[in-house]
Every structure is written in structure tokens, then in C-alpha cells.
Design an enzyme around this catalytic site. Structure first.
Site, PDB file in Angstrom:
ATOM      1  N   CYS A  75       0.834  -1.211   0.000  1.00 25.37           N
ATOM      2  CA  CYS A  75       0.000   0.000   0.000  1.00 25.37           C
ATOM      3  C   CYS A  75       0.864   1.254   0.000  1.00 25.37           C
ATOM      4  O   CYS A  75       1.721   1.422   0.868  1.00 25.37           O
ATOM      5  CB  CYS A  75      -0.906   0.002   1.230  1.00 25.37           C
ATOM      6  SG  CYS A  75      -1.869   1.525   1.412  1.00 25.37           S
ATOM      7  N   CYS A  78       0.428   3.508   3.399  1.00 28.33           N
ATOM      8  CA  CYS A  78       0.902   3.069   4.705  1.00 28.33           C
ATOM      9  C   CYS A  78       2.264   3.695   4.986  1.00 28.33           C
ATOM     10  O   CYS A  78       2.988   4.074   4.052  1.00 28.33           O
ATOM     11  CB  CYS A  78       1.001   1.546   4.753  1.00 28.33           C
ATOM     12  SG  CYS A  78      -0.601   0.714   4.910  1.00 28.33           S
ATOM     13  N   HIS A 137      -4.131   0.765   7.865  1.00 30.55           N
ATOM     14  CA  HIS A 137      -4.398   0.420   6.467  1.00 30.55           C
ATOM     15  C   HIS A 137      -5.879   0.325   6.142  1.00 30.55           C
ATOM     16  O   HIS A 137      -6.283   0.602   5.012  1.00 30.55           O
ATOM     17  CB  HIS A 137      -3.716  -0.908   6.125  1.00 30.55           C
ATOM     18  CG  HIS A 137      -3.991  -1.376   4.726  1.00 30.55           C
ATOM     19  ND1 HIS A 137      -3.559  -0.683   3.611  1.00 30.55           N
ATOM     20  CD2 HIS A 137      -4.693  -2.452   4.251  1.00 30.55           C
ATOM     21  CE1 HIS A 137      -3.951  -1.323   2.511  1.00 30.55           C
ATOM     22  NE2 HIS A 137      -4.643  -2.388   2.880  1.00 30.55           N
ATOM     23  N   ASN A 177     -14.102   9.052  -1.627  1.00 24.32           N
ATOM     24  CA  ASN A 177     -14.790   7.933  -2.256  1.00 24.32           C
ATOM     25  C   ASN A 177     -14.613   6.725  -1.350  1.00 24.32           C
ATOM     26  O   ASN A 177     -13.489   6.398  -0.977  1.00 24.32           O
ATOM     27  CB  ASN A 177     -14.206   7.611  -3.631  1.00 24.32           C
ATOM     28  CG  ASN A 177     -14.376   8.754  -4.622  1.00 24.32           C
ATOM     29  OD1 ASN A 177     -15.326   9.515  -4.532  1.00 24.32           O
ATOM     30  ND2 ASN A 177     -13.466   8.864  -5.571  1.00 24.32           N
ATOM     31  N   HIS A 188      -6.767   1.902   1.712  1.00 28.99           N
ATOM     32  CA  HIS A 188      -6.335   2.686   2.861  1.00 28.99           C
ATOM     33  C   HIS A 188      -7.281   3.875   3.048  1.00 28.99           C
ATOM     34  O   HIS A 188      -7.678   4.517   2.073  1.00 28.99           O
ATOM     35  CB  HIS A 188      -4.910   3.192   2.619  1.00 28.99           C
ATOM     36  CG  HIS A 188      -4.229   3.716   3.832  1.00 28.99           C
ATOM     37  ND1 HIS A 188      -3.208   3.053   4.469  1.00 28.99           N
ATOM     38  CD2 HIS A 188      -4.424   4.843   4.550  1.00 28.99           C
ATOM     39  CE1 HIS A 188      -2.792   3.753   5.507  1.00 28.99           C
ATOM     40  NE2 HIS A 188      -3.525   4.851   5.583  1.00 28.99           N
ATOM     41  N   HIS A 190      -8.634   7.240   2.998  1.00 29.05           N
ATOM     42  CA  HIS A 190      -8.084   8.459   2.410  1.00 29.05           C
ATOM     43  C   HIS A 190      -9.176   9.200   1.647  1.00 29.05           C
ATOM     44  O   HIS A 190     -10.247   8.679   1.364  1.00 29.05           O
ATOM     45  CB  HIS A 190      -6.935   8.128   1.449  1.00 29.05           C
ATOM     46  CG  HIS A 190      -7.388   7.531   0.143  1.00 29.05           C
ATOM     47  ND1 HIS A 190      -7.867   6.237   0.035  1.00 29.05           N
ATOM     48  CD2 HIS A 190      -7.448   8.050  -1.110  1.00 29.05           C
ATOM     49  CE1 HIS A 190      -8.185   5.984  -1.230  1.00 29.05           C
ATOM     50  NE2 HIS A 190      -7.954   7.069  -1.941  1.00 29.05           N
ATOM     51  N   GLN A 192      -9.432  12.887  -1.248  1.00 31.67           N
ATOM     52  CA  GLN A 192      -8.669  13.644  -2.241  1.00 31.67           C
ATOM     53  C   GLN A 192      -9.116  15.103  -2.231  1.00 31.67           C
ATOM     54  O   GLN A 192     -10.196  15.434  -1.727  1.00 31.67           O
ATOM     55  CB  GLN A 192      -8.859  13.048  -3.633  1.00 31.67           C
ATOM     56  CG  GLN A 192      -8.384  11.617  -3.762  1.00 31.67           C
ATOM     57  CD  GLN A 192      -8.558  11.084  -5.178  1.00 31.67           C
ATOM     58  OE1 GLN A 192      -7.929  11.559  -6.126  1.00 31.67           O
ATOM     59  NE2 GLN A 192      -9.439  10.106  -5.337  1.00 31.67           N
TER      60      GLN A 192
END
Length: 374
Positions: A75, A78, A137, A177, A188, A190, A192
Site C-alpha cells: 500500500c 501506509c 491500512h 470515495n 487505505h 483516504h 482527495q
């Protein structure tokens, strides 16, 4: 108090650590550098003007090679370890924001042509950033601790202010998303941030509607503010109310599951929120996401989209910050796809009744920080 510390990755991209205390931030001064020796960044993609609609379309073929659902031990979000270097050089972190290695817009900044016509092309100016919510993660925003979620809110606000000040940027968009059904390529937790060199089509429509309403009210009321007032008075679609934020299913919801999270005070973007408003936002948003995941036995895919005011001065007084959370999930085992009417004509047909969706969300989990409406 959130403190941010900026550094550079080996290909020149900016990376920013966000830490919840000055003591933790101080340790970032000795954080490892990125030693991967990445190749030079590619140039901008292309923006093409669609004369039939008046919209700009980004062509970013380099994104075909972006990382897609890697295993946990590969990943890129991470923390780095002695045996494997990731996008984040530190061995641990709280929240990190960095320039996307495969951006739809950028890395160069600039102005798009003012009077485009058929056949007009330009560099796809702008900036795209990744926001890693946590070093763990697995998870999403809804699985964060309140303290970590609060740090993410501060990161969104700081980046909104910083990106808004960059050359040629006309709209800053923070979003998450969640779920493979939405098209997520990294598991993971997250989100944007896109900084556009134009006002995107949906934002432009909302800004025009907001400006017209604002002028018609002699600049006394915003359209989103009026919608919030109407929903709170009616109560039929309200989900919960906090001290500074409230959540409701909109009257004309487009999606089977759609919720708007709106501040009680007029603010144009996340950067304008006070500390107490950010505290309440964190609590109410986590409550809302718990209800979304309480609807079914498996996590619900969604897009959490922060609608912020465009940077054009004529739109900012009329446009109120709000979150639009949408999901195509219309039942435990059914998704709504954008087919003929929606995809071709932009005419949405909803498969659920907004009032029933609101009732389901009110009943989904016990009361959390917000005031649940019965």
C-alpha cells in the site's frame, strides 16, 4: 491545535504532515527523507473544450498506470518501513496530504483560455492532492477517532485556503470515495482534494442558482440557508441536529441514499469555520456516517463531496458550504446505475422516498453527539 509541516518527496512533490500537537510536529523536523529516487514528474495532461456544452474535459491518459487495489504490504499510503518505502517516508503519522503522483490536473498552474471555441486545448492546469486520514491500512473517515477526524477537518481547511490562493484556481473540492462499487483504487482510508482551473459544471449550476436567489432576497438569505431552514421547520427529512451543523435528506434527492450536512452559519468554505464549528462538524459527521453504515449488514459505498463556494467573487456571498453525501445503494443487494435518463440526459429518477430514507437513518443507530430527531 493542529500543526502542519511541509517537506518534499524525491520527485519534487509536496508532502505535508498534520499533527495534533506541537510536540509531535516538532519530531517531524527529523522525519526520514524520501530516498526512493523517483523519476521526474510527467507534465500536465490536456484540457479540451467541449463547445457543445461549454465544459472543459481533462484528458489524463497517464492515470491508466496508477496503482489499483494493491495488497496491504504494498500500500502506497501506509507508513514506510526499513524494508519498504511508500509515498509517506515517516514510520508513523497522524494525517498526511501530498500531491498525487497520477494527477488529473497539474502539476503546473496557469490560466485556461478566456474565450475558448471548438478545438481549443490547453494544459490541464491545477493541483490534485491525496489526504491520508490515518496510518492504519483499513477503514474510512467514519472509523476514525474523534481526535483524528478533527485533525482531518483542519487539514481540509488548511489546504482549502492554500489551494485557493494558487494561480488560476477557481474551485477547491475536498471529497472521499468509499467502497469498490464507487471505484476506489486504494483501500487505505483516504480522500482527495482537486483544485480546478475552472468551475466544474455542477458547481456552476448551483452557484448560478444560489446567486439568483441571493439577489432576489435583496442579499439577505442564501439558497442553502433557506433550504436548511425549511427542512428544520418541516422535520420530515431531518436526521440530526448539532449546535452548529445539521443533516437532512434533501427534498429532491437524486440518489437512493443522499444526505446534506449544512452549517447553521453562512460560510463559503471549510477554511472559514471557527474552531467550535469544526468540533461540532466532526461530531455530527461521525454520527451521520455511523447511521449510514447502520442501514445494512455491510459497509455502504458512498461519495462524500464538500461543496465549497467557487473563488469568483460574485458567487462567494451567495454560496454556503455544505457536504453532499450520496450512495447508489438502493437496497442491501442492489445498486442504482446511471443509465439512459441519468447518464445521457442528466435527468435523475430516484428509487427511494426521501422521507423514508430519513426515517431509516434516524433509527439506524442510537443517539451520538448530535440531537436525533424522532
Amino acid at each position: 491545535m493542529t500543526v502542519h509541516t511541509s517537506t518534499r518527496l524525491s520527485d519534487g512533490r509536496e508532502l505535508i504532515y498534520f499533527d495534533s500537537s506541537p510536540e509531535t510536529a516538532q519530531r517531524r523536523q527529523s522525519a526520514p527523507a524520501d530516498t526512493r529516487g523517483l523519476p521526474a514528474r510527467p507534465g500536465n495532461g490536456t484540457a479540451r473544450y467541449d463547445a457543445l456544452t461549454g465544459e472543459w474535459i481533462a484528458v489524463a491518459a497517464h492515470r491508466q498506470s496508477r496503482t489499483h487495489l494493491p495488497p496491504a504490504d504494498q500500500c502506497p499510503l501506509c507508513p514506510s518501513s526499513p524494508s519498504r518505502a511508500s509515498e509517506i517516508p515517516a514510520e508513523d503519522y497522524e494525517v498526511v496530504v501530498f500531491e498525487n503522483r497520477f494527477p488529473s490536473f497539474g502539476p503546473d498552474l496557469g490560466q485556461l483560455p478566456a474565450d475558448p471555441a471548438w478545438g481549443t486545448t490547453a494544459p490541464a492546469y491545477g493541483r490534485c492532492e491525496v489526504v491520508a486520514f490515518d496510518s492504519a491500512h483499513e477503514g474510512s473517515f467514519g472509523s476514525l477517532s474523534p481526535a483524528r477526524a478533527r485533525t482531518v477537518v483542519d487539514a481540509w481547511a488548511q489546504r482549502t485556503a492554500a489551494l485557493s490562493a494558487m494561480d488560476g484556481i477557481r474551485q477547491v473540492f475536498c471529497f472521499e470515495n468509499r467502497g469498490a462499487d464507487i471505484g476506489v483504487t486504494l483501500l487505505h482510508p483516504h480522500g482527495q482534494i482537486y483544485a480546478y482551473p475552472f468551475i466544474p459544471p455542477r458547481s456552476a449550476v448551483m452557484a448560478q442558482q444560489a446567486a439568483a436567489f441571493y439577489e432576489a432576497s435583496d442579499r439577505r438569505q442564501t439558497l442553502v440557508g433557506a433550504a436548511l431552514d425549511a427542512e428544520r421547520t418541516s422535520g420530515d427529512r431531518m436526521i440530526l441536529e448539532g449546535k452548529h451543523f445539521s443533516a437532512f435528506v434533501p427534498f429532491a434527492a437524486r440518489w437512493p441514499l443522499e444526505v446534506h450536512l449544512v452549517p447553521h452559519r453562512q460560510v463559503a468554505d471549510l477554511a472559514e469555520l471557527r474552531d467550535d464549528e469544526r468540533d461540532d462538524l466532526t461530531a455530527v459527521y461521525l454520527d451521520l456516517l455511523a447511521r449510514v453504515d447502520g442501514l445494512y449488514s455491510t459497509p455502504t459505498p458512498y461519495i462524500a463531496a464538500w461543496q465549497q463556494a467557487p473563488l469568483d467573487a460574485r458567487f462567494r456571498p451567495a454560496s454556503r458550504l455544505h457536504l453532499q453525501l450520496t450512495s447508489p445503494r438502493r437496497a442491501e443487494d442492489k445498486l442504482k446505475f446511471l443509465a439512459g435518463s441519468e447518464a445521457a440526459m442528466g435527468a435523475f429518477i430516484n428509487d427511494t422516498i426521501p422521507e423514508q430514507v430519513a426515517a431509516n437513518l434516524r433509527a439506524a443507530v442510537p443517539a451520538a453527539p448530535g440531537k436525533v430527531l424522532s
